[in-house]
Design a protein around this motif. Structure first.
Motif, PDB file in Angstrom:
ATOM      1  N   VAL A  89       1.262  -1.134   0.346  1.00 22.23           N
ATOM      2  CA  VAL A  89      -0.098   0.192  -0.318  1.00 22.23           C
ATOM      3  C   VAL A  89       0.946   0.980  -0.085  1.00 22.23           C
ATOM      4  O   VAL A  89       1.756   1.382   0.628  1.00 22.23           O
ATOM      5  N   SER A  90       1.015   2.367  -0.748  1.00 20.60           N
ATOM      6  CA  SER A  90       1.312   3.337  -1.017  1.00 20.60           C
ATOM      7  C   SER A  90      -0.374   4.644  -0.929  1.00 20.60           C
ATOM      8  O   SER A  90      -0.981   4.252  -1.302  1.00 20.60           O
ATOM      9  N   ALA A  91       0.672   5.657  -1.181  1.00 28.13           N
ATOM     10  CA  ALA A  91      -0.882   7.191  -1.359  1.00 28.13           C
ATOM     11  C   ALA A  91      -1.025   6.560  -2.576  1.00 28.13           C
ATOM     12  O   ALA A  91      -2.339   6.890  -2.868  1.00 28.13           O
ATOM     13  N   THR A  92       0.096   6.244  -3.588  1.00 25.27           N
ATOM     14  CA  THR A  92      -0.407   6.162  -5.169  1.00 25.27           C
ATOM     15  C   THR A  92      -0.740   4.881  -5.456  1.00 25.27           C
ATOM     16  O   THR A  92      -1.435   5.160  -6.451  1.00 25.27           O
ATOM     17  N   ARG A  93      -0.427   3.657  -5.114  1.00 24.39           N
ATOM     18  CA  ARG A  93      -0.544   3.254  -5.649  1.00 24.39           C
ATOM     19  C   ARG A  93      -0.632   1.132  -4.710  1.00 24.39           C
ATOM     20  O   ARG A  93       0.372   1.347  -3.733  1.00 24.39           O
ATOM     21  N   TRP A  94      -0.926   0.802  -5.263  1.00 30.19           N
ATOM     22  CA  TRP A  94      -1.587  -0.680  -3.758  1.00 30.19           C
ATOM     23  C   TRP A  94      -1.903  -2.127  -4.902  1.00 30.19           C
ATOM     24  O   TRP A  94      -1.640  -1.936  -6.491  1.00 30.19           O
ATOM     25  N   THR A  95      -0.619  -2.804  -4.218  1.00 31.14           N
ATOM     26  CA  THR A  95      -0.319  -3.730  -5.372  1.00 31.14           C
ATOM     27  C   THR A  95      -1.405  -4.699  -4.604  1.00 31.14           C
ATOM     28  O   THR A  95      -1.265  -5.113  -3.343  1.00 31.14           O
ATOM     29  N   ILE A 103      -4.447   4.470  -7.431  1.00 31.91           N
ATOM     30  CA  ILE A 103      -5.257   4.730  -6.612  1.00 31.91           C
ATOM     31  C   ILE A 103      -5.132   6.545  -6.889  1.00 31.91           C
ATOM     32  O   ILE A 103      -3.706   7.248  -6.669  1.00 31.91           O
ATOM     33  N   ASP A 104      -6.339   7.341  -6.918  1.00 34.40           N
ATOM     34  CA  ASP A 104      -5.770   8.744  -6.179  1.00 34.40           C
ATOM     35  C   ASP A 104      -7.195   8.967  -5.585  1.00 34.40           C
ATOM     36  O   ASP A 104      -8.105   8.848  -5.388  1.00 34.40           O
ATOM     37  N   ALA A 105      -7.325  10.710  -5.445  1.00 35.45           N
ATOM     38  CA  ALA A 105      -8.367  11.623  -4.990  1.00 35.45           C
ATOM     39  C   ALA A 105     -10.091  10.650  -4.987  1.00 35.45           C
ATOM     40  O   ALA A 105     -10.823  10.453  -4.388  1.00 35.45           O
ATOM     41  N   HIS A 106     -10.285  10.564  -6.497  1.00 37.58           N
ATOM     42  CA  HIS A 106     -11.724   9.723  -6.211  1.00 37.58           C
ATOM     43  C   HIS A 106     -11.875   8.225  -6.077  1.00 37.58           C
ATOM     44  O   HIS A 106     -12.852   7.876  -6.291  1.00 37.58           O
ATOM     45  N   GLU A 122     -12.859  -2.540  -8.669  1.00 39.47           N
ATOM     46  CA  GLU A 122     -13.235  -2.215  -9.634  1.00 39.47           C
ATOM     47  C   GLU A 122     -12.537  -0.802 -10.177  1.00 39.47           C
ATOM     48  O   GLU A 122     -12.741  -0.158  -9.626  1.00 39.47           O
ATOM     49  N   GLY A 123     -12.344  -0.711 -11.479  1.00 42.15           N
ATOM     50  CA  GLY A 123     -11.988   1.052 -11.485  1.00 42.15           C
ATOM     51  C   GLY A 123     -11.700   0.302 -13.615  1.00 42.15           C
ATOM     52  O   GLY A 123     -12.670   0.089 -14.677  1.00 42.15           O
ATOM     53  N   ALA A 133      -8.124   2.620  -9.943  1.00 43.75           N
ATOM     54  CA  ALA A 133      -9.008   1.404  -9.136  1.00 43.75           C
ATOM     55  C   ALA A 133     -10.169   3.527  -8.854  1.00 43.75           C
ATOM     56  O   ALA A 133      -9.877   4.036  -8.514  1.00 43.75           O
ATOM     57  N   ASP A 134     -11.323   2.754  -9.175  1.00 47.92           N
ATOM     58  CA  ASP A 134     -12.190   3.203  -9.214  1.00 47.92           C
ATOM     59  C   ASP A 134     -12.275   3.235  -7.644  1.00 47.92           C
ATOM     60  O   ASP A 134     -13.706   4.310  -6.867  1.00 47.92           O
ATOM     61  N   SER A 135     -12.803   2.116  -7.106  1.00 43.23           N
ATOM     62  CA  SER A 135     -13.138   1.464  -5.914  1.00 43.23           C
ATOM     63  C   SER A 135     -12.588  -0.089  -5.111  1.00 43.23           C
ATOM     64  O   SER A 135     -12.359  -0.828  -5.770  1.00 43.23           O
ATOM     65  N   LEU A 136     -12.690   0.157  -3.980  1.00 44.94           N
ATOM     66  CA  LEU A 136     -12.192  -0.820  -3.192  1.00 44.94           C
ATOM     67  C   LEU A 136     -12.368  -1.211  -2.095  1.00 44.94           C
ATOM     68  O   LEU A 136     -12.721  -0.649  -1.191  1.00 44.94           O
ATOM     69  N   GLN A 137     -13.265  -2.738  -1.441  1.00 42.40           N
ATOM     70  CA  GLN A 137     -14.223  -2.892  -0.948  1.00 42.40           C
ATOM     71  C   GLN A 137     -13.879  -3.923  -0.686  1.00 42.40           C
ATOM     72  O   GLN A 137     -13.007  -5.461  -1.400  1.00 42.40           O
TER      73      GLN A 137
END
Length: 180
Positions: A89-95, A103-106, A122-123, A133-137
């Motif tokens: 996990v990072s501020a801009t990218r997850w593996t 990943i972004d602010a949206h 989902e993205g 990514a649009d969403s992580l659930q």
């Protein structure tokens, strides 16, 4: 089955649905591996990214054999969805499941997600095929089977010669007793 034939060996059913991330002799659906062979019925010609339902049985050793794989819905063009474990996990990218997901602010991220969580991503596809990514659930992993309960202990149940570890995240739908 004829009356003079011996009973068939019991098998445990496994069902589920999710996105296809691999197909062929081995299918990967929602992060679960299913063996497929000439007897596996495939309906609707599902492709990578499509959403399918799977019916099958558990084999000795815990492997799953798909008996039927059916297309539920096609993947939308330029979109993706898959299920996997969070590896970094990072501020801009997850593996997730070995894939770099931007990943972004949206991006809508469910509370409490982090390393080791099983997530549904989902993205949409960006330039050059990058994943955004649009969403992580969070996804609840698990299985279901029917069997005769042989023993119940605080952290393990045994049913039809299968031992299952139970814990605080285990959902038990009915109060059962050994032998029932």
């Amino acid at each position: 089955m004829l009356l003079d034939e011996p009973p068939v060996e019991p098998s445990f059913r496994v069902t589920g649905e999710g996105a296809v991330t691999q197909k062929g002799d081995v299918w990967l659906v929602a992060g679960r591996t299913f063996a497929a062979d000439a007897a596996t019925v495939v309906v609707g010609d599902p492709q990578i990214g499509d959403w399918v339902s799977v019916e099958g049985r558990l084999l000795a050793g815990g492997a799953a054999q798909a008996e039927r794989i059916e297309l539920v819905r096609r993947a939308a063009a330029g979109r993706f969805a898959f299920v996997g474990g969070v590896e970094s996990v990072s501020a801009t990218r997850w593996t997730i499941a070995g894939r770099a997901v931007n990943i972004d602010a949206h991006t809508q991220i469910a509370p409490g997600l982090g390393l080791g969580a099983l997530v549904r991503v989902e993205g949409h596809l960006g330039d050059g095929g990058t994943l955004w990514a649009d969403s992580l659930q969070q996804v609840m992993s698990g299985f279901q089977f029917v069997g005769v309960v042989q023993s119940i202990a605080p952290d393990q149940w045994r049913a039809s010669d299968i031992t299952v570890t139970v814990g605080v995240t285990t959902t038990i739908f009915a109060r059962l007793e050994g032998g029932r």
